[in-house]
Design a protein around this motif. Sequence first.
Motif, PDB file in Angstrom:
ATOM      1  N   TYR A  10      43.301  33.495  46.647  1.00 49.06           N
ATOM      2  CA  TYR A  10      42.778  32.135  46.518  1.00 49.06           C
ATOM      3  C   TYR A  10      42.528  31.435  47.856  1.00 49.06           C
ATOM      4  CZ  TYR A  10      43.592  32.279  41.497  1.00 49.06           C
ATOM      5  OH  TYR A  10      43.552  32.605  40.162  1.00 49.06           O
ATOM      6  N   SER A  11      43.041  31.981  48.942  1.00 49.85           N
ATOM      7  CA  SER A  11      42.888  31.291  50.224  1.00 49.85           C
ATOM      8  C   SER A  11      41.466  31.429  50.770  1.00 49.85           C
ATOM      9  CB  SER A  11      43.863  31.853  51.256  1.00 49.85           C
ATOM     10  OG  SER A  11      43.586  31.297  52.531  1.00 49.85           O
ATOM     11  N   PRO A  12      40.829  30.326  51.170  1.00 51.82           N
ATOM     12  CA  PRO A  12      39.490  30.411  51.758  1.00 51.82           C
ATOM     13  C   PRO A  12      39.485  31.069  53.128  1.00 51.82           C
ATOM     14  CG  PRO A  12      40.310  28.165  51.893  1.00 51.82           C
ATOM     15  CD  PRO A  12      41.289  28.927  51.054  1.00 51.82           C
ATOM     16  N   HIS A  13      40.666  31.239  53.737  1.00 48.68           N
ATOM     17  CA  HIS A  13      40.753  31.812  55.078  1.00 48.68           C
ATOM     18  C   HIS A  13      41.198  33.273  55.071  1.00 48.68           C
ATOM     19  CE1 HIS A  13      40.202  27.777  56.638  1.00 48.68           C
ATOM     20  NE2 HIS A  13      41.210  27.364  55.882  1.00 48.68           N
ATOM     21  N   SER A  14      41.401  33.856  53.895  1.00 43.01           N
ATOM     22  CA  SER A  14      41.880  35.235  53.808  1.00 43.01           C
ATOM     23  C   SER A  14      40.717  36.214  53.703  1.00 43.01           C
ATOM     24  CB  SER A  14      42.787  35.400  52.576  1.00 43.01           C
ATOM     25  OG  SER A  14      43.116  36.756  52.380  1.00 43.01           O
ATOM     26  N   VAL A  15      40.883  37.370  54.336  1.00 44.89           N
ATOM     27  CA  VAL A  15      39.857  38.412  54.207  1.00 44.89           C
ATOM     28  C   VAL A  15      39.851  38.993  52.798  1.00 44.89           C
ATOM     29  CG1 VAL A  15      39.971  38.999  56.660  1.00 44.89           C
ATOM     30  CG2 VAL A  15      41.429  40.221  55.033  1.00 44.89           C
ATOM     31  N   TYR A  16      40.907  38.724  52.031  1.00 45.07           N
ATOM     32  CA  TYR A  16      41.008  39.238  50.662  1.00 45.07           C
ATOM     33  C   TYR A  16      40.547  38.215  49.621  1.00 45.07           C
ATOM     34  CZ  TYR A  16      43.869  42.995  52.616  1.00 45.07           C
ATOM     35  OH  TYR A  16      44.314  44.081  53.332  1.00 45.07           O
ATOM     36  N   ARG A  17      40.021  37.088  50.055  1.00 40.61           N
ATOM     37  CA  ARG A  17      39.648  36.039  49.110  1.00 40.61           C
ATOM     38  C   ARG A  17      38.697  36.581  48.026  1.00 40.61           C
ATOM     39  NH1 ARG A  17      36.140  30.434  50.052  1.00 40.61           N
ATOM     40  NH2 ARG A  17      36.632  29.539  48.012  1.00 40.61           N
ATOM     41  N   GLY A  18      39.098  36.348  46.775  1.00 37.61           N
ATOM     42  CA  GLY A  18      38.258  36.716  45.647  1.00 37.61           C
ATOM     43  C   GLY A  18      38.125  38.202  45.399  1.00 37.61           C
ATOM     44  N   GLN A  19      38.922  39.043  46.060  1.00 38.84           N
ATOM     45  CA  GLN A  19      38.794  40.486  45.918  1.00 38.84           C
ATOM     46  C   GLN A  19      39.645  41.002  44.760  1.00 38.84           C
ATOM     47  OE1 GLN A  19      39.106  42.927  49.380  1.00 38.84           O
ATOM     48  NE2 GLN A  19      37.864  41.574  50.652  1.00 38.84           N
ATOM     49  N   ASP A  20      39.044  41.856  43.959  1.00 33.07           N
ATOM     50  CA  ASP A  20      39.737  42.406  42.795  1.00 33.07           C
ATOM     51  C   ASP A  20      40.981  43.197  43.177  1.00 33.07           C
ATOM     52  OD1 ASP A  20      37.920  41.280  41.073  1.00 33.07           O
ATOM     53  OD2 ASP A  20      36.712  43.110  40.853  1.00 33.07           O
ATOM     54  N   ILE A  21      40.966  43.807  44.364  1.00 34.76           N
ATOM     55  CA  ILE A  21      42.087  44.664  44.739  1.00 34.76           C
ATOM     56  C   ILE A  21      43.404  43.896  44.766  1.00 34.76           C
ATOM     57  CG2 ILE A  21      41.702  44.339  47.236  1.00 34.76           C
ATOM     58  CD1 ILE A  21      42.641  47.243  47.602  1.00 34.76           C
ATOM     59  N   VAL A  22      43.375  42.643  45.241  1.00 36.84           N
ATOM     60  CA  VAL A  22      44.627  41.877  45.287  1.00 36.84           C
ATOM     61  C   VAL A  22      44.926  41.234  43.936  1.00 36.84           C
ATOM     62  CG1 VAL A  22      44.762  41.472  47.762  1.00 36.84           C
ATOM     63  CG2 VAL A  22      43.382  39.947  46.358  1.00 36.84           C
ATOM     64  N   LEU A  23      43.903  40.895  43.169  1.00 34.59           N
ATOM     65  CA  LEU A  23      44.150  40.342  41.832  1.00 34.59           C
ATOM     66  C   LEU A  23      44.757  41.408  40.934  1.00 34.59           C
ATOM     67  CD1 LEU A  23      43.767  37.594  40.419  1.00 34.59           C
ATOM     68  CD2 LEU A  23      41.663  38.504  39.427  1.00 34.59           C
ATOM     69  N   ASN A  24      44.224  42.624  41.003  1.00 36.21           N
ATOM     70  CA  ASN A  24      44.789  43.732  40.230  1.00 36.21           C
ATOM     71  C   ASN A  24      46.223  44.020  40.659  1.00 36.21           C
ATOM     72  OD1 ASN A  24      42.360  44.064  38.862  1.00 36.21           O
ATOM     73  ND2 ASN A  24      41.604  45.629  40.272  1.00 36.21           N
TER      74      ASN A  24
ATOM     75  N   LYS B 269      43.964  26.583  41.147  1.00 38.17           N
ATOM     76  CA  LYS B 269      42.865  27.354  41.734  1.00 38.17           C
ATOM     77  C   LYS B 269      42.105  28.221  40.731  1.00 38.17           C
ATOM     78  CE  LYS B 269      43.807  26.292  46.113  1.00 38.17           C
ATOM     79  NZ  LYS B 269      42.850  25.621  47.029  1.00 38.17           N
ATOM     80  N   THR B 270      42.706  28.511  39.590  1.00 38.97           N
ATOM     81  CA  THR B 270      42.111  29.480  38.675  1.00 38.97           C
ATOM     82  C   THR B 270      40.735  29.065  38.175  1.00 38.97           C
ATOM     83  OG1 THR B 270      42.458  30.740  36.629  1.00 38.97           O
ATOM     84  CG2 THR B 270      43.257  28.460  36.658  1.00 38.97           C
ATOM     85  N   ARG B 271      39.892  30.083  37.982  1.00 34.01           N
ATOM     86  CA  ARG B 271      38.583  29.875  37.344  1.00 34.01           C
ATOM     87  C   ARG B 271      38.642  30.289  35.877  1.00 34.01           C
ATOM     88  NH1 ARG B 271      35.582  33.731  41.245  1.00 34.01           N
ATOM     89  NH2 ARG B 271      37.626  34.695  40.955  1.00 34.01           N
ATOM     90  N   HIS B 272      39.850  30.646  35.427  1.00 33.44           N
ATOM     91  CA  HIS B 272      40.109  31.010  34.029  1.00 33.44           C
ATOM     92  C   HIS B 272      39.278  32.208  33.579  1.00 33.44           C
ATOM     93  CE1 HIS B 272      42.947  27.856  33.144  1.00 33.44           C
ATOM     94  NE2 HIS B 272      42.131  26.963  33.690  1.00 33.44           N
ATOM     95  N   THR B 273      39.164  33.195  34.460  1.00 34.21           N
ATOM     96  CA  THR B 273      38.651  34.486  34.008  1.00 34.21           C
ATOM     97  C   THR B 273      39.725  35.112  33.128  1.00 34.21           C
ATOM     98  OG1 THR B 273      39.603  35.686  35.878  1.00 34.21           O
ATOM     99  CG2 THR B 273      37.362  34.766  36.164  1.00 34.21           C
ATOM    100  N   PRO B 274      39.368  36.090  32.282  1.00 34.49           N
ATOM    101  CA  PRO B 274      40.386  36.715  31.429  1.00 34.49           C
ATOM    102  C   PRO B 274      41.569  37.271  32.220  1.00 34.49           C
ATOM    103  CG  PRO B 274      38.198  37.305  30.663  1.00 34.49           C
ATOM    104  CD  PRO B 274      38.002  36.556  31.939  1.00 34.49           C
ATOM    105  N   GLN B 275      41.297  37.879  33.372  1.00 30.26           N
ATOM    106  CA  GLN B 275      42.402  38.445  34.154  1.00 30.26           C
ATOM    107  C   GLN B 275      43.269  37.354  34.761  1.00 30.26           C
ATOM    108  OE1 GLN B 275      41.339  41.181  37.323  1.00 30.26           O
ATOM    109  NE2 GLN B 275      43.376  42.111  37.281  1.00 30.26           N
TER     110      GLN B 275
END
Length: 253
Positions: free
Chosen positions: A59-73, A122-128
């Motif tokens: 969720y961080s706007p300053h992270s290289v992982y922002r919005g990446q599935d790898i960290v959400l998974n 921060k959530t966009r309420h995607t299923p995951q």
Amino acid sequence: MNLIISANRWNDRIVQNLLQLQVKEGTPLDIGGMWSPDKGFVEPASSARMADAFLAAYYSPHSVYRGQDIVLNAAQQAMENILRNMHEDGTIDLLETNFHDSTANAFNTQVLCYTYRMMKRKTRHTPQEDAIEALLHAFLAGSARAMVNGGFHTPNHRWVMASALALCHRELGLEDCRARMMEYLDEGIDCDGEGEYTERSVAIYDIACDQSLLILLREEDMPELMEPVLRNLLKLPYYIEPDGVVATLNSRR
């Protein structure tokens, strides 16, 4: 802003290492957890801090992982791991020493309650995302049950438990959590006139007590709890040797 960016870079390095340590195959109680090279096994309590680091990066706007599935998974796998390791009474184990350990729940509630709050903002309420939010809620609800009914075994745990109960009260609206919290507070703060807590553990458990009392201060609007924290912090310089080493021989731990 520079401090925020530095913190994100630090967290990104942690996430990079955690992704390598997260268990991908093996027994169900290990999958999704963090392999500890030092211990040689998966400590269930480590999954909470993994999930926190992964979601902070997502969720961080300053992270290289922002919005990446790898960290959400990875966050989902970590939360599934800790819930698979949760007993029917809500407790988890600190496999290194303590079983059915409600204090392990408390330490991790101190982390994951704030993670849960962040995700709700921060959530966009995607299923995951909704699935992970539900896992976080399930952990907090189980931990609340464990802490209301369980006990602790070292003095600093009183304040860790009380602060975690305060978080569950505020976030989940559970009045039995606040009632148990007040029972601990009614015993009085074990900080003497020189700023020493019972364990006299300047290296570790002073920090645990101070952080816990500050959580209680914020969550339950108890400004009076700042006084023992300040007294403890003002004591610290007297424990620092000329070479910068912190004296720990006075510790009861």
